[in-house]
Motif scaffolding. Structure first.
Motif, PDB file in Angstrom:
ATOM      1  N   VAL A 237       0.893  -1.183  -0.114  1.00  0.00           N
ATOM      2  CA  VAL A 237      -0.104  -0.001   0.063  1.00  0.00           C
ATOM      3  C   VAL A 237       0.811   1.312  -0.182  1.00  0.00           C
ATOM      4  O   VAL A 237       1.948   1.240   0.424  1.00  0.00           O
ATOM      5  N   VAL A 238       0.469   2.319  -0.415  1.00  0.00           N
ATOM      6  CA  VAL A 238       0.997   3.620  -0.667  1.00  0.00           C
ATOM      7  C   VAL A 238       0.975   4.480   0.355  1.00  0.00           C
ATOM      8  O   VAL A 238      -0.065   4.976   0.980  1.00  0.00           O
ATOM      9  N   SER A 239       2.122   4.856   0.941  1.00  0.00           N
ATOM     10  CA  SER A 239       1.912   5.696   2.274  1.00  0.00           C
ATOM     11  C   SER A 239       1.439   7.113   1.811  1.00  0.00           C
ATOM     12  O   SER A 239       1.705   7.689   0.701  1.00  0.00           O
ATOM     13  N   PRO A 240       0.949   7.922   2.665  1.00  0.00           N
ATOM     14  CA  PRO A 240       0.326   9.321   2.263  1.00  0.00           C
ATOM     15  C   PRO A 240       1.314  10.185   1.918  1.00  0.00           C
ATOM     16  O   PRO A 240       1.102  11.256   1.422  1.00  0.00           O
ATOM     17  N   ASP A 241       2.625  10.137   2.503  1.00  0.00           N
ATOM     18  CA  ASP A 241       3.876  10.934   2.433  1.00  0.00           C
ATOM     19  C   ASP A 241       4.538  10.336   1.110  1.00  0.00           C
ATOM     20  O   ASP A 241       5.711  10.853   0.632  1.00  0.00           O
ATOM     21  N   ASP A 242       4.078   9.407   0.266  1.00  0.00           N
ATOM     22  CA  ASP A 242       4.923   8.868  -0.873  1.00  0.00           C
ATOM     23  C   ASP A 242       4.986   9.859  -2.001  1.00  0.00           C
ATOM     24  O   ASP A 242       3.887  10.775  -2.248  1.00  0.00           O
ATOM     25  N   ALA A 243       6.264  10.053  -2.432  1.00  0.00           N
ATOM     26  CA  ALA A 243       6.364  11.212  -3.417  1.00  0.00           C
ATOM     27  C   ALA A 243       5.344  11.087  -4.704  1.00  0.00           C
ATOM     28  O   ALA A 243       4.936  12.334  -5.329  1.00  0.00           O
ATOM     29  N   ARG A 244       4.820  10.079  -4.970  1.00  0.00           N
ATOM     30  CA  ARG A 244       4.055   9.849  -6.054  1.00  0.00           C
ATOM     31  C   ARG A 244       2.861  10.375  -5.771  1.00  0.00           C
ATOM     32  O   ARG A 244       1.990  10.550  -6.642  1.00  0.00           O
ATOM     33  N   LEU A 245       2.306  10.519  -4.565  1.00  0.00           N
ATOM     34  CA  LEU A 245       1.203  11.373  -4.347  1.00  0.00           C
ATOM     35  C   LEU A 245       1.109  12.963  -4.253  1.00  0.00           C
ATOM     36  O   LEU A 245      -0.014  13.543  -4.150  1.00  0.00           O
ATOM     37  N   GLU A 246       2.328  13.557  -4.665  1.00  0.00           N
ATOM     38  CA  GLU A 246       2.475  14.941  -4.445  1.00  0.00           C
ATOM     39  C   GLU A 246       1.649  15.603  -5.441  1.00  0.00           C
ATOM     40  O   GLU A 246       1.148  16.981  -5.238  1.00  0.00           O
ATOM     41  N   THR A 247       1.396  14.926  -6.584  1.00  0.00           N
ATOM     42  CA  THR A 247       0.665  15.738  -7.709  1.00  0.00           C
ATOM     43  C   THR A 247      -1.020  15.324  -7.710  1.00  0.00           C
ATOM     44  O   THR A 247      -1.692  15.318  -8.803  1.00  0.00           O
ATOM     45  N   ALA A 248      -1.274  14.424  -6.606  1.00  0.00           N
ATOM     46  CA  ALA A 248      -2.677  13.942  -6.686  1.00  0.00           C
ATOM     47  C   ALA A 248      -3.549  14.865  -5.656  1.00  0.00           C
ATOM     48  O   ALA A 248      -2.966  15.259  -4.564  1.00  0.00           O
ATOM     49  N   GLU A 249      -4.673  15.293  -6.194  1.00  0.00           N
ATOM     50  CA  GLU A 249      -5.678  16.032  -5.390  1.00  0.00           C
ATOM     51  C   GLU A 249      -7.082  15.191  -5.288  1.00  0.00           C
ATOM     52  O   GLU A 249      -7.489  14.557  -6.290  1.00  0.00           O
ATOM     53  N   THR A 250      -7.722  15.320  -4.238  1.00  0.00           N
ATOM     54  CA  THR A 250      -8.973  14.565  -3.983  1.00  0.00           C
ATOM     55  C   THR A 250      -9.928  15.366  -3.516  1.00  0.00           C
ATOM     56  O   THR A 250      -9.693  16.364  -2.618  1.00  0.00           O
TER      57      THR A 250
END
Length: 426
Positions: A237-250
């Motif tokens: 599972v992907v951690s909330p601080d994973d760099a791949r989530l930096e460009t993701a908005e919800t």
């Protein structure tokens, strides 16, 4: 409202339910959240019972788009460019696996100038299906069926699903990187936690395999060797601080609280006093039904004193622990348990429905119960107590013609429950 509360209580409550569903129609709520088209590609993906209607709303705004969304059988909409795949819910099937594979292929190789628009709603947990490495679809189906019969709340079910998946728990967001990602969510979970809606495919996750094992032990769910093996290795599972989530908005664009507010306003306009008991109530359906019925009984003197109808509204997601072999769902079971507690009270009426039009696994939204419910059943030789004991609430209400059947509503903001207490006419 087309009728007053006292003139036709069943029609009045059904009308309020219809307004609650209408308030969460994607055609009403999606457009305001759509950004300008990107410099690069715009790729639309999604999963859930509302996803096809959401895709339809996207194309009503942008025109034809590239993309693929996965919805429940019977919930498809005609889109101009976005492909619509149908799959099984609540237990996944091979069609869902194949469609998820196509969806992941679609977002592979995107760049930072591209935008992925993810349309996610309730039902996505089953529809977006990619078994974790080492698992088969049969392994996932077995765990899913056991969870659905266990009475486990949806939040705990979704924690399990995330760790047995290759796409949930933020993994879909990671697959879209480095493209920008905007996720539009229609919430069907108590508390509107984005990580719980469709098991959070685009949201970071903090739980561990140990948390999953504890949940499965709590509900007595046996594990196959394959599932044990997956839970015995480090999670992906992907951690909330994973760099791949930096460009993701919800963004949550529709939620149970909004639909309950619309129903509340309509009821107040029609002359009712309204008490909202909460939009995130959970627990065993039969227990909550009996509890709210007792509350209604305790308020009859107040209603008589004011001379005004009183409406009790609530939302959330109840569960059913399977004890028998009947056909039921949490909303119908809530209504039957309430009817038994009310025992034919002449001034109290109950309606409970799922806003997606499907209560449990039945193609029925829910049920209505009024003063004559138990009388009618017993006149037909039907034992309501026995029906509740064997989880057969849908069969019970079908026999007395008090089911609420809507067909696909194309949205999903969880359960809608309403108890109407009228001033006595005697």
């Amino acid at each position: 409202m087309p009728v007053s509360a006292s003139a036709d209580p069943s029609c009045f409550l059904s009308g309020l339910f219809g307004l609650a569903v209408e308030a969460a129609d994607p055609m009403r709520v999606v457009a305001a959240h759509l950004p300008q088209r990107p410099k690069g590609r715009l790729v639309v993906i999604g999963a859930g019972k509302a996803s096809a209607r959401m895709a339809e709303a996207v194309e009503a705004h942008y025109g034809p788009c590239e993309g693929l969304v996965i919805t429940r059988y019977g919930y498809a909409r005609e889109c101009q460019g976005i492909q619509i795949a149908e799959a099984a819910h609540p237990v996944p099937d091979e069609a869902g696996v194949a469609a998820t594979r196509r969806l992941l292929d679609l977002v592979a190789g995107l760049g930072p100038d591209d935008l992925v628009l993810a349309l996610i709603s309730g039902g996505g947990s089953a529809l977006l299906c990619a078994p974790a490495q080492g698992l088969t679809l049969d392994d996932k189906m077995a765990v899913n069926r056991a969870l659905l019969a266990s009475g486990a709340p949806i939040g705990q079910m979704n924690v399990v699903r995330k760790h047995l998946s290759a796409v949930k728990g933020g993994r879909l967001a990671a697959a879209c990187h480095p493209a920008r990602l905007l996720t539009l969510l229609i919430s069907d979970v108590p508390g509107d936690d984005p990580g719980q809606i469709a098991s959070g495919p685009t949201v970071g996750e903090t739980s561990s395999p140990a948390d999953v094992q504890a949940i499965l032990r709590k509900y007595g769910i046996d594990l196959s060797p394959q599932v044990r093996s997956v839970l015995g290795r480090p999670s992906t599972v992907v951690s909330p601080d994973d760099a791949r989530l930096e460009t993701a908005e919800t963004r949550i664009i529709a939620a149970p609280s909004q639909s309950l507010a619309v129903a509340r306003d309509a009821a107040e306009t029609a002359g009712c006093e309204v008490r909202t008991l909460g939009d995130a109530l959970e627990g065993e359906a039969r227990d909550l039904g009996a509890e709210q019925a007792r509350l209604a009984l305790s308020l009859t003197d107040h209603v008589q004193a004011t001379g005004k109808p009183l409406l009790l509204l609530s939302g959330g997601e109840c569960t059913v622990t399977r004890r028998g072999d009947g056909v039921g769902g949490p909303n119908a079971e809530f209504t039957l348990a309430a009817a038994l507690e009310l025992n034919g009270h002449p001034d109290i009426h109950v309606l409970a429905c799922d806003t997606d039009g499907v209560d449990g696994a039945a193609e029925v939204a829910g049920a209505y119960a009024g003063p004559r419910t138990l009388i009618t059943a017993r006149e037909q030789g039907i034992d309501p107590t026995a029906a509740l004991a064997r989880n057969d609430a849908h069969s019970f209400f079908a026999a007395i013609d008090d089911q609420i059947v809507t067909g696909p509503t194309l949205t999903n903001v969880n359960d809608f429950r309403a108890i109407l207490i009228l001033p006595s006419r005697g």
